[in-house]
Design a protein around this motif. Structure first.
Motif, PDB file in Angstrom:
ATOM      1  N   UNK A   1       0.841  -1.268   0.036  1.00  0.00           N
ATOM      2  CA  UNK A   1       0.125  -0.100   0.091  1.00  0.00           C
ATOM      3  C   UNK A   1       0.696   1.324   0.036  1.00  0.00           C
ATOM      4  N   UNK A   2       1.773   1.370   0.498  1.00  0.00           N
ATOM      5  CA  UNK A   2       2.854   2.402   0.856  1.00  0.00           C
ATOM      6  C   UNK A   2       3.473   2.471  -0.706  1.00  0.00           C
ATOM      7  N   UNK A   3       3.978   1.593  -1.068  1.00  0.00           N
ATOM      8  CA  UNK A   3       4.662   1.608  -2.434  1.00  0.00           C
ATOM      9  C   UNK A   3       3.484   2.285  -3.560  1.00  0.00           C
ATOM     10  N   UNK A   4       2.178   1.730  -3.398  1.00  0.00           N
ATOM     11  CA  UNK A   4       1.371   2.059  -4.423  1.00  0.00           C
ATOM     12  C   UNK A   4       0.857   3.675  -4.215  1.00  0.00           C
ATOM     13  N   UNK A   5       0.735   3.987  -2.908  1.00  0.00           N
ATOM     14  CA  UNK A   5       0.648   5.371  -2.505  1.00  0.00           C
ATOM     15  C   UNK A   5       1.649   6.308  -3.181  1.00  0.00           C
TER      16      UNK A   5
ATOM     17  N   UNK B   1      -5.938  23.665  -7.667  1.00  0.00           N
ATOM     18  CA  UNK B   1      -6.518  23.594  -6.489  1.00  0.00           C
ATOM     19  C   UNK B   1      -7.228  22.236  -6.363  1.00  0.00           C
ATOM     20  N   UNK B   2      -8.059  21.608  -7.323  1.00  0.00           N
ATOM     21  CA  UNK B   2      -8.906  20.406  -7.235  1.00  0.00           C
ATOM     22  C   UNK B   2      -7.970  19.250  -6.966  1.00  0.00           C
ATOM     23  N   UNK B   3      -6.776  19.411  -7.989  1.00  0.00           N
ATOM     24  CA  UNK B   3      -5.853  18.421  -7.884  1.00  0.00           C
ATOM     25  C   UNK B   3      -5.069  18.136  -6.582  1.00  0.00           C
ATOM     26  N   UNK B   4      -4.765  19.185  -5.773  1.00  0.00           N
ATOM     27  CA  UNK B   4      -4.424  19.326  -4.393  1.00  0.00           C
ATOM     28  C   UNK B   4      -5.476  18.891  -3.741  1.00  0.00           C
ATOM     29  N   UNK B   5      -6.751  18.846  -3.791  1.00  0.00           N
ATOM     30  CA  UNK B   5      -7.781  18.208  -2.909  1.00  0.00           C
ATOM     31  C   UNK B   5      -7.816  16.975  -3.156  1.00  0.00           C
ATOM     32  N   UNK B   6      -7.637  16.442  -4.572  1.00  0.00           N
ATOM     33  CA  UNK B   6      -7.525  14.922  -4.900  1.00  0.00           C
ATOM     34  C   UNK B   6      -6.414  14.327  -4.098  1.00  0.00           C
ATOM     35  N   UNK B   7      -5.353  14.984  -4.343  1.00  0.00           N
ATOM     36  CA  UNK B   7      -4.249  14.420  -3.737  1.00  0.00           C
ATOM     37  C   UNK B   7      -4.356  14.196  -2.003  1.00  0.00           C
ATOM     38  N   UNK B   8      -4.887  15.093  -1.552  1.00  0.00           N
ATOM     39  CA  UNK B   8      -5.031  14.879  -0.092  1.00  0.00           C
ATOM     40  C   UNK B   8      -6.146  13.816  -0.006  1.00  0.00           C
ATOM     41  N   UNK B   9      -7.210  13.932  -0.601  1.00  0.00           N
ATOM     42  CA  UNK B   9      -8.310  12.916  -0.606  1.00  0.00           C
ATOM     43  C   UNK B   9      -7.537  11.464  -0.482  1.00  0.00           C
ATOM     44  N   UNK B  10      -6.617  11.263  -1.506  1.00  0.00           N
ATOM     45  CA  UNK B  10      -5.975   9.751  -1.724  1.00  0.00           C
ATOM     46  C   UNK B  10      -5.133   9.584  -0.607  1.00  0.00           C
ATOM     47  N   UNK B  11      -4.415  10.513  -0.097  1.00  0.00           N
ATOM     48  CA  UNK B  11      -3.701  10.326   1.185  1.00  0.00           C
ATOM     49  C   UNK B  11      -4.485  10.062   2.137  1.00  0.00           C
ATOM     50  N   UNK B  12      -5.717  10.538   2.496  1.00  0.00           N
ATOM     51  CA  UNK B  12      -6.703   9.990   3.586  1.00  0.00           C
ATOM     52  C   UNK B  12      -6.920   8.554   3.309  1.00  0.00           C
TER      53      UNK B  12
ATOM     54  N   UNK C   1      -5.540   6.250   1.644  1.00  0.00           N
ATOM     55  CA  UNK C   1      -4.470   5.313   2.007  1.00  0.00           C
ATOM     56  C   UNK C   1      -4.014   5.167   3.580  1.00  0.00           C
ATOM     57  N   UNK C   2      -4.243   6.450   4.147  1.00  0.00           N
ATOM     58  CA  UNK C   2      -3.791   6.407   5.489  1.00  0.00           C
ATOM     59  C   UNK C   2      -5.332   5.520   6.217  1.00  0.00           C
ATOM     60  N   UNK C   3      -6.034   5.712   5.938  1.00  0.00           N
ATOM     61  CA  UNK C   3      -7.287   4.826   6.406  1.00  0.00           C
ATOM     62  C   UNK C   3      -7.052   3.492   6.188  1.00  0.00           C
ATOM     63  N   UNK C   4      -6.549   2.993   5.132  1.00  0.00           N
ATOM     64  CA  UNK C   4      -6.477   1.699   4.785  1.00  0.00           C
ATOM     65  C   UNK C   4      -5.257   1.115   5.349  1.00  0.00           C
TER      66      UNK C   4
END
Length: 94
Positions: free
Chosen positions: A5-9, A74-85, A87-90
Motif C-alpha cells: 500500500x505504501x509503494x502504491x501510495x 486546487x482541485x488536484x491538490x484536494x484529490x491528492x489530499x483525499x487519496x492520502x486520507x 491510503x492512511x485509513x487503509x
C-alpha cells in the motif's frame, strides 16, 4: 500488505506531483507566444488540456483572464489530499 500500500501510495503521489508540474509548465508556456509551436507545447496540450478544459466549461474567463488553471490545480491538490486520507485509513485498518 502495508508495504505494498505504501509503494502504491508513493507511486500515485509522484504521478500527481509530476502532473502538477506539467500543469504549471503548461500555464507558464501559455504566456510565451513563441512557445506554442514547440513539441513540448504540443505534448503538454495533449496531457493538460482535457483536464483544464473541464474546468473552463464551468468557469469562463473573467475580464479576459482564465482562472480555470488555478481551479484545476486546487482541485488536484484536494484529490491528492483525499487519496492520502484513503491510503492512511487503509493502512491503519490493516
Amino acid at each position: 500488505m502495508i508495504q505494498l500500500l505504501q509503494v502504491v501510495y508513493n507511486i500515485i503521489m509522484q504521478l500527481i506531483r509530476i502532473y502538477e508540474i506539467a500543469l504549471l509548465v503548461y500555464f507558464f508556456m501559455s504566456w510565451i507566444p513563441n512557445a506554442r509551436g514547440s513539441s513540448l507545447w504540443d505534448f503538454l496540450v495533449r496531457i493538460c488540456e482535457p483536464y483544464v478544459g473541464f474546468f473552463r466549461r464551468f468557469l469562463p474567463p473573467i475580464g479576459g483572464i482564465s482562472f480555470a488553471g488555478i481551479l484545476a490545480i486546487l482541485v488536484l491538490g484536494l484529490i491528492r489530499a483525499g487519496i492520502g486520507s484513503i491510503f492512511s485509513f487503509l493502512i491503519n485498518l490493516i
